[in-house]
Design a protein around this motif. Structure first.
Motif, PDB file in Angstrom:
ATOM      1  N   GLY A 192       0.828  -1.207   0.000  1.00  0.00           N
ATOM      2  CA  GLY A 192       0.000   0.000   0.000  1.00  0.00           C
ATOM      3  C   GLY A 192       0.853   1.244   0.000  1.00  0.00           C
ATOM      4  N   LEU A 193       0.768   1.953   1.092  1.00  0.00           N
ATOM      5  CA  LEU A 193       1.419   3.251   1.200  1.00  0.00           C
ATOM      6  C   LEU A 193       2.939   3.168   1.049  1.00  0.00           C
ATOM      7  CD1 LEU A 193       0.854   6.235   1.636  1.00  0.00           C
ATOM      8  CD2 LEU A 193       0.852   5.815   4.091  1.00  0.00           C
ATOM      9  N   SER A 194       3.561   2.170   1.654  1.00  0.00           N
ATOM     10  CA  SER A 194       5.030   2.077   1.547  1.00  0.00           C
ATOM     11  C   SER A 194       5.469   1.825   0.108  1.00  0.00           C
ATOM     12  CB  SER A 194       5.590   1.014   2.490  1.00  0.00           C
ATOM     13  OG  SER A 194       5.096  -0.262   2.174  1.00  0.00           O
ATOM     14  N   SER A 195       4.740   0.996  -0.599  1.00  0.00           N
ATOM     15  CA  SER A 195       5.067   0.729  -1.998  1.00  0.00           C
ATOM     16  C   SER A 195       4.885   1.978  -2.851  1.00  0.00           C
ATOM     17  CB  SER A 195       4.176  -0.405  -2.525  1.00  0.00           C
ATOM     18  OG  SER A 195       4.411  -0.624  -3.890  1.00  0.00           O
ATOM     19  N   GLN A 196       3.805   2.697  -2.625  1.00  0.00           N
ATOM     20  CA  GLN A 196       3.521   3.926  -3.365  1.00  0.00           C
ATOM     21  C   GLN A 196       4.593   4.982  -3.087  1.00  0.00           C
ATOM     22  OE1 GLN A 196       1.059   4.120  -5.535  1.00  0.00           O
ATOM     23  NE2 GLN A 196       1.410   6.246  -6.097  1.00  0.00           N
ATOM     24  N   LEU A 197       4.992   5.091  -1.841  1.00  0.00           N
ATOM     25  CA  LEU A 197       6.034   6.048  -1.471  1.00  0.00           C
ATOM     26  C   LEU A 197       7.359   5.711  -2.147  1.00  0.00           C
ATOM     27  CD1 LEU A 197       5.630   6.931   2.294  1.00  0.00           C
ATOM     28  CD2 LEU A 197       6.369   8.475   0.495  1.00  0.00           C
ATOM     29  N   ARG A 198       7.703   4.453  -2.135  1.00  0.00           N
ATOM     30  CA  ARG A 198       8.963   4.043  -2.771  1.00  0.00           C
ATOM     31  C   ARG A 198       8.965   4.375  -4.261  1.00  0.00           C
ATOM     32  NH1 ARG A 198       9.229  -1.329   0.775  1.00  0.00           N
ATOM     33  NH2 ARG A 198      10.772  -0.636   2.275  1.00  0.00           N
ATOM     34  N   ARG A 199       7.869   4.079  -4.928  1.00  0.00           N
ATOM     35  CA  ARG A 199       7.795   4.398  -6.364  1.00  0.00           C
ATOM     36  C   ARG A 199       7.898   5.897  -6.591  1.00  0.00           C
ATOM     37  NH1 ARG A 199       3.760   0.510  -6.178  1.00  0.00           N
ATOM     38  NH2 ARG A 199       2.133   2.084  -6.315  1.00  0.00           N
ATOM     39  N   GLY A 200       7.240   6.665  -5.739  1.00  0.00           N
ATOM     40  CA  GLY A 200       7.255   8.116  -5.904  1.00  0.00           C
ATOM     41  C   GLY A 200       8.635   8.723  -5.731  1.00  0.00           C
ATOM     42  N   VAL A 201       9.335   8.302  -4.678  1.00  0.00           N
ATOM     43  CA  VAL A 201      10.648   8.905  -4.424  1.00  0.00           C
ATOM     44  C   VAL A 201      11.695   8.447  -5.431  1.00  0.00           C
ATOM     45  CG1 VAL A 201      10.213   9.353  -1.996  1.00  0.00           C
ATOM     46  CG2 VAL A 201      11.334   7.226  -2.649  1.00  0.00           C
ATOM     47  N   GLU A 258       3.774  14.419  -4.668  1.00  0.00           N
ATOM     48  CA  GLU A 258       3.020  13.195  -4.379  1.00  0.00           C
ATOM     49  C   GLU A 258       3.622  12.502  -3.155  1.00  0.00           C
ATOM     50  OE1 GLU A 258       2.052   8.908  -6.543  1.00  0.00           O
ATOM     51  OE2 GLU A 258       2.962  10.519  -7.693  1.00  0.00           O
ATOM     52  N   ALA A 259       4.935  12.369  -3.138  1.00  0.00           N
ATOM     53  CA  ALA A 259       5.608  11.709  -2.018  1.00  0.00           C
ATOM     54  C   ALA A 259       5.426  12.494  -0.720  1.00  0.00           C
ATOM     55  CB  ALA A 259       7.094  11.531  -2.321  1.00  0.00           C
ATOM     56  N   MET A 260       5.478  13.806  -0.806  1.00  0.00           N
ATOM     57  CA  MET A 260       5.283  14.625   0.396  1.00  0.00           C
ATOM     58  C   MET A 260       3.883  14.430   0.968  1.00  0.00           C
ATOM     59  SD  MET A 260       8.209  15.987   0.897  1.00  0.00           S
ATOM     60  CE  MET A 260       7.824  17.154   2.186  1.00  0.00           C
ATOM     61  N   THR A 261       2.899  14.330   0.091  1.00  0.00           N
ATOM     62  CA  THR A 261       1.524  14.074   0.534  1.00  0.00           C
ATOM     63  C   THR A 261       1.426  12.719   1.230  1.00  0.00           C
ATOM     64  OG1 THR A 261       0.639  15.434  -1.252  1.00  0.00           O
ATOM     65  CG2 THR A 261      -0.867  13.828  -0.264  1.00  0.00           C
ATOM     66  N   GLN A 262       2.068  11.722   0.663  1.00  0.00           N
ATOM     67  CA  GLN A 262       2.044  10.385   1.253  1.00  0.00           C
ATOM     68  C   GLN A 262       2.782  10.351   2.582  1.00  0.00           C
ATOM     69  OE1 GLN A 262       3.642   8.372  -2.110  1.00  0.00           O
ATOM     70  NE2 GLN A 262       1.715   8.512  -3.247  1.00  0.00           N
ATOM     71  N   LEU A 263       3.842  11.137   2.706  1.00  0.00           N
ATOM     72  CA  LEU A 263       4.537  11.229   3.987  1.00  0.00           C
ATOM     73  C   LEU A 263       3.649  11.910   5.040  1.00  0.00           C
ATOM     74  CD1 LEU A 263       8.145  12.131   2.835  1.00  0.00           C
ATOM     75  CD2 LEU A 263       7.430  10.049   4.020  1.00  0.00           C
ATOM     76  N   GLU A 264       2.880  12.896   4.632  1.00  0.00           N
ATOM     77  CA  GLU A 264       1.932  13.530   5.561  1.00  0.00           C
ATOM     78  C   GLU A 264       0.900  12.526   6.051  1.00  0.00           C
ATOM     79  OE1 GLU A 264       0.119  17.355   4.534  1.00  0.00           O
ATOM     80  OE2 GLU A 264       1.739  17.629   3.073  1.00  0.00           O
ATOM     81  N   LEU A 265       0.397  11.716   5.138  1.00  0.00           N
ATOM     82  CA  LEU A 265      -0.561  10.666   5.533  1.00  0.00           C
ATOM     83  C   LEU A 265       0.085   9.667   6.478  1.00  0.00           C
ATOM     84  CD1 LEU A 265      -2.491   9.861   2.241  1.00  0.00           C
ATOM     85  CD2 LEU A 265      -3.481  10.599   4.406  1.00  0.00           C
ATOM     86  N   SER A 266       1.318   9.298   6.183  1.00  0.00           N
ATOM     87  CA  SER A 266       2.042   8.362   7.036  1.00  0.00           C
ATOM     88  C   SER A 266       2.165   8.907   8.447  1.00  0.00           C
ATOM     89  CB  SER A 266       3.445   8.094   6.471  1.00  0.00           C
ATOM     90  OG  SER A 266       3.354   7.537   5.188  1.00  0.00           O
ATOM     91  N   LYS A 267       2.445  10.182   8.539  1.00  0.00           N
ATOM     92  CA  LYS A 267       2.543  10.820   9.852  1.00  0.00           C
ATOM     93  C   LYS A 267       1.192  10.798  10.566  1.00  0.00           C
ATOM     94  CE  LYS A 267       4.048  15.043  12.112  1.00  0.00           C
ATOM     95  NZ  LYS A 267       4.541  16.400  11.932  1.00  0.00           N
ATOM     96  N   MET A 268       0.120  11.076   9.823  1.00  0.00           N
ATOM     97  CA  MET A 268      -1.222  11.049  10.404  1.00  0.00           C
ATOM     98  C   MET A 268      -1.572   9.656  10.937  1.00  0.00           C
ATOM     99  SD  MET A 268      -3.235  13.446   7.642  1.00  0.00           S
ATOM    100  CE  MET A 268      -4.855  13.210   8.384  1.00  0.00           C
ATOM    101  N   PHE A 269      -1.089   8.610  10.238  1.00  0.00           N
ATOM    102  CA  PHE A 269      -1.342   7.235  10.668  1.00  0.00           C
ATOM    103  C   PHE A 269      -0.438   6.814  11.817  1.00  0.00           C
ATOM    104  CE2 PHE A 269      -2.864   6.398   6.120  1.00  0.00           C
ATOM    105  CZ  PHE A 269      -4.194   6.513   6.463  1.00  0.00           C
ATOM    106  N   GLY A 270       0.532   7.649  12.132  1.00  0.00           N
ATOM    107  CA  GLY A 270       1.436   7.335  13.239  1.00  0.00           C
ATOM    108  C   GLY A 270       2.614   6.466  12.840  1.00  0.00           C
ATOM    109  N   TYR A 271       2.905   6.401  11.556  1.00  0.00           N
ATOM    110  CA  TYR A 271       4.051   5.603  11.116  1.00  0.00           C
ATOM    111  C   TYR A 271       5.316   6.418  11.245  1.00  0.00           C
ATOM    112  CZ  TYR A 271       0.348   2.919   8.749  1.00  0.00           C
ATOM    113  OH  TYR A 271      -0.783   2.218   8.439  1.00  0.00           O
TER     114      TYR A 271
END
Length: 89
Positions: free
Chosen positions: A35-44, A76-89
């Motif tokens: 999910g999110l980790s895979s999407q983040l990796r592709r983005g960065v 895109e990656a910055m947005t996903q990092l914001e979501l990750s922070k919101m999820f507590g990752y």
């Protein structure tokens, strides 16, 4: 241009950013693997990849277009990092 992209500060910073994000997502929960980790990796990965690819183009205008693509991937990656922070990752 083709041989000089590795000397660009923006390329060096984007590589460091990609490396750092990979380190961060390695601590994400297992259920985020596809999910999110895979999407983040592709983005960065896309950020320095677009810089490198664009630098190999024949015309400066093409290179600029790839820089805009890299900028989009970065946002895109910055947005996903914001979501990750919101999820507590």
């Amino acid at each position: 241009m083709a041989d000089s992209y590795q000397n660009l500060d923006v390329y060096k910073l984007s590589m460091k950013f990609a490396y750092d994000v990979y380190q961060i997502v390695s601590a994400f929960p297992d259920f985020e693997k596809f999910g999110l980790s895979s999407q983040l990796r592709r983005g960065v990965i896309s950020v320095p990849s677009n810089i490198a690819e664009g630098s190999g183009r024949q015309y400066k205008k093409e290179f600029v277009q790839f820089l805009f693509l890299a900028k989009g991937s970065l946002r895109e990656a910055m947005t996903q990092l914001e979501l990750s922070k919101m999820f507590g990752y």
